[in-house]
Scaffold this active site. Structure first.
Site, PDB file in Angstrom:
ATOM      1  CG  HIS A 190      -1.933  -1.675   1.056  1.00  0.00           C
ATOM      2  ND1 HIS A 190      -2.360  -2.071   1.104  1.00  0.00           N
ATOM      3  CD2 HIS A 190      -3.255  -0.961  -0.094  1.00  0.00           C
ATOM      4  CE1 HIS A 190      -3.502  -2.564   0.393  1.00  0.00           C
ATOM      5  NE2 HIS A 190      -3.896  -2.261  -0.302  1.00  0.00           N
ATOM      6  NE  ARG A 297      -6.489   0.976  -1.992  1.00  0.00           N
ATOM      7  CZ  ARG A 297      -5.995   0.895  -3.473  1.00  0.00           C
ATOM      8  NH1 ARG A 297      -5.646   2.273  -4.163  1.00  0.00           N
ATOM      9  NH2 ARG A 297      -5.936  -0.434  -4.109  1.00  0.00           N
ATOM     10  CD  GLU A 432      -9.937  -7.454  -2.014  1.00  0.00           C
ATOM     11  OE1 GLU A 432      -9.197  -7.046  -2.659  1.00  0.00           O
ATOM     12  OE2 GLU A 432     -10.277  -7.085  -1.227  1.00  0.00           O
ATOM     13  CG  ASN A 455      -3.259  -4.593  -5.952  1.00  0.00           C
ATOM     14  OD1 ASN A 455      -2.912  -4.999  -7.391  1.00  0.00           O
ATOM     15  ND2 ASN A 455      -4.075  -3.116  -5.396  1.00  0.00           N
ATOM     16  CG  ASP A 456      -4.942  -7.999  -1.342  1.00  0.00           C
ATOM     17  OD1 ASP A 456      -4.032  -8.156  -1.144  1.00  0.00           O
ATOM     18  OD2 ASP A 456      -6.315  -7.578  -1.390  1.00  0.00           O
ATOM     19  CB  CYS A 503     -10.018  -2.016  -8.504  1.00  0.00           C
ATOM     20  SG  CYS A 503     -10.633  -2.853  -8.031  1.00  0.00           S
TER      21      CYS A 503
HETATM   22  C1  PEP Z   1      -6.705  -5.281  -4.317  1.00  0.00           C
HETATM   23  O1  PEP Z   1      -6.327  -5.988  -3.535  1.00  0.00           O
HETATM   24  O2  PEP Z   1      -6.439  -5.490  -5.823  1.00  0.00           O
HETATM   25  C2  PEP Z   1      -6.982  -3.574  -4.275  1.00  0.00           C
HETATM   26  C3  PEP Z   1      -7.723  -3.305  -5.329  1.00  0.00           C
HETATM   27  O3  PEP Z   1      -7.446  -3.494  -3.094  1.00  0.00           O
HETATM   28  P1  PEP Z   1      -6.184  -3.313  -1.954  1.00  0.00           P
HETATM   29  O4  PEP Z   1      -5.048  -2.930  -2.673  1.00  0.00           O
HETATM   30  O5  PEP Z   1      -6.448  -1.810  -0.912  1.00  0.00           O
HETATM   31  O6  PEP Z   1      -6.085  -4.072  -1.668  1.00  0.00           O
HETATM   32 MG    MG Z   2      -7.487  -5.933  -1.721  1.00  0.00          MG
END
Ligand code: PEP
Ligand code: MG
Length: 578
Positions: A190, A297, A432, A455-456, A503
């Protein structure tokens, strides 16, 4: 000149003097000082001791501490700090070794602790713990002051640190912080995401960065290539000054696309939204040509203030955001706390595996007051525009149904007080986790849209910590397993006739644009500074070639092969961006 290679996480070139922020909980690296800085560094040691004495004296005399043996511990610590010979040892070390106050304190105290610990008498050997405590107290003084310096900057710097928290990064004054480099972190940690959203050039996962830098060094941060150069020679410096100019020109050229539509050459329209952490970023999404917010977020409201937001705090943040996007979607993700996003005072015990622990929707479902407060605020804001609710980290249908039931409960409460809201507010989920991806066809019956959080999804599918630089080479959106899951989710969303967007950070990587389009994605939500480049990519391709590319990628079995293929394609289409 020293060249270090890390991971490029936020584009741009920064050339400046460094400000090094050490971490109290991390081994303090040896960092040289110039002879002219010797007196100032010795003074810092003395000041840290003096402040420690004041702190301990207050604690010792505080009426709260009646316990006799606790008082005794403070008295022992005080006697250490008042011991002049002890302090002299440290200031002598600074002078003779020409090193920072932090390093001298840490080295001398740890040496003493190790000596004490090896003594055969348990009474004496246990004193080692006291020495570590004193070390921590002194470092809090020294490091805390350096961290404070960031808040009061009056000159341009690049920040160098072992690690930075997302909130620390979000607090940087962009007028003065021109770039950042850290030893820890990954492309989608992050901290990296915040740097990208704030357009601060950044490189992470650098080997031993903090020890090789002096305050007089010149540091180049190349956020495009993932390189940091300490004390560049004249030729390299000139080259980077030119790169910075070229990059600025490219940005200006791309910014001219602001009001042009994101359509492919054969006329397929793609929706480009922005990812934000704070309402103040909404305006940047607009400036860069984004047409709404695809991921707000909202947990940053909590993280940044350090206290649990009130309903009014939430409401003000959302209405501030919505006002920039009359009639355009603003997708508010409910608080995704945990992992690397934990407020100091959150009611979460220490967990062995926080990323798999009580976080995100799980945390909200166990802290209903906090969750309902947020939902009330979102519902109140829902009459101001096209506000939507997105639930993070859903892993099973029960969580989705429970969250929706809570939303209905809050609606009933609002009805009782005749508070207006949009009763048909769309409710979607982030895909995710692998379980959500695998069960997407069922989820599609129970919600209005999906947003793929790559991302997750990558982290959980490949079992690779997204913030751990030691396994970052295994973390890849191009992994065939990840792509297979995404393909399935897109298929299920289309079949269920619900909305779909991507996203995760992959949406802001122009190398992946053709692939996502070819897989059927028509909505992307990304870091605002990356919108123009992705738009340029979209405007340079046609859907047939994207489809062909996606079909070809589906036949490949290694992330390296896929990555190289996507990169080669992207370079051919947008050579100036590379
Ligand atoms: C993700 O996990 O892809 C996401 C967009 O949320 P974050 O990066 O805040 O976990
Ligand atoms: Mg996430």
């Amino acid at each position: 000149m020293e060249i270090k290679k890390g991971i490029a996480v936020s584009p741009g070139i920064a050339i400046s003097k460094p400000l090094v922020i050490d971490s109290r909980d991390y081994r303090i690296p040896r960092r040289p000082i110039l002879p002219a800085q010797r007196d100032a560094e010795v003074k810092r040691v003395r000041e840290a001791f003096a402040a420690g004495i004041v702190e301990l004296t207050e604690l010792e005399t505080s009426s709260d501490i009646r316990e006799r043996n606790i008082k005794d511990i403070f008295a022992v610590h005080l006697s250490f700090l008042r011991d002049r010979s002890f302090r002299k040892k440290i200031t002598d070390f600074v002078s003779s070794e020409l090193t920072t106050a932090e390093y001298a304190v840490s080295t001398i105290l740890r040496e003493s602790a190790v000596q004490l610990a090896s003594v055969d008498d348990p009474y004496i050997s246990q004193r080692a713990a006291d020495i570590y405590d004193i070390e921590r107290r002194l470092l809090t003084q020294l490091v805390g002051k350096a961290a404070q310096e960031v808040d009061q900057l009056d000159r341009e710097v690049v920040i160098i640190a072992h690690d930075l928290s997302p909130t620390q990064t979000a607090g940087f004054d962009r007028n003065f912080v021109k770039g950042m480099a850290t030893e820890a972190g990954g492309r989608t940690s992050h901290t990296a995401i915040v740097a990208r959203c704030l357009a601060i050039p950044a490189v992470v996962a650098l080997d031993d960065m903090t020890s090789s830098i002096t305050t007089e060094s010149t540091v180049v941060i190349d956020g495009n290539r993932g390189i940091v150069i300490v004390d560049p020679d004249e030729e390299t410096l000139a080259q980077y000054e030119q790169y910075a100019i070229d990059f600025g020109k490219l940005e200006t050229k791309l910014d001219a696309l602001r009001d042009k539509p994101a359509v492919t050459r054969d006329g397929v329209e793609i929706r480009l939204f922005g990812n934000i952490e704070f309402p103040s970023e909404a305006v940047h999404v607009k400036d860069k040509g984004g047409c709404g917010i695809g991921l707000y977020r909202s947990e940053f409201l909590y993280l940044y203030s350090g206290t649990e937001p009130t309903e009014q705090d939430h409401y003000e943040a959302y209405s501030e955001t919505v006002k920039h996007f009359a009639g355009e979607p603003v997708v508010i993700r409910t608080m995704d706390l945990g992992g690397d996003k934990l407020p100091q005072n959150a009611n979460v015990g220490v967990e062995a595996n926080p990323v798999l622990g009580l976080r995100s929707i799980r945390y909200c479902l166990q802290n209903l007051t906090l969750f309902k407060t947020q939902i009330r605020a979102i519902l109140r804001a829902s009459i101001l525009g096209d506000v939507r609710i997105m639930l993070p980290m859903i892993t099973n249908l029960q969580e989705l149904r429970q969250a929706k039931m809570i939303i209905r409960d809050v609606m009933e409460d609002l009805d009782e007080y005749a508070v207006e809201y949009n009763p048909s507010i769309p409710v979607g989920i982030m895909i995710e986790t692998p379980s959500a991806a695998l069960m997407a066809s069922l989820f599609a019956n129970d919600c209005d849209f999906f947003s793929v959080g790559t991302n997750d999804l990558i982290q959980y599918t490949l079992a690779v910590d997204r913030g751990n630089e030691r396994v970052s080479s295994l973390y890849s959106a191009a992994d065939p397993a990840v792509l297979r899951l995404i393909r399935g989710v897109i298929h299920d969303a289309h079949k269920g006739k619900i909305g779909l967007s991507v996203c995760g950070e992959v949406a802001s990587e122009p190398e992946f644009t053709m692939l996502l389009l070819g897989m059927g994605v028509r909505t992307l939500s990304l870091a605002p500074p990356m919108i123009p480049e992705v738009k340029q990519m979209i405007r340079s391709v046609n859907i047939d070639e994207c489809n062909a590319l996606a079909r070809k990628v589906a036949t490949m079995d290694s992330q390296r092969q896929i990555k190289n293929y996507l990169r080669d394609k992207a370079i051919k289409i947008l050579p100036e961006a590379y």
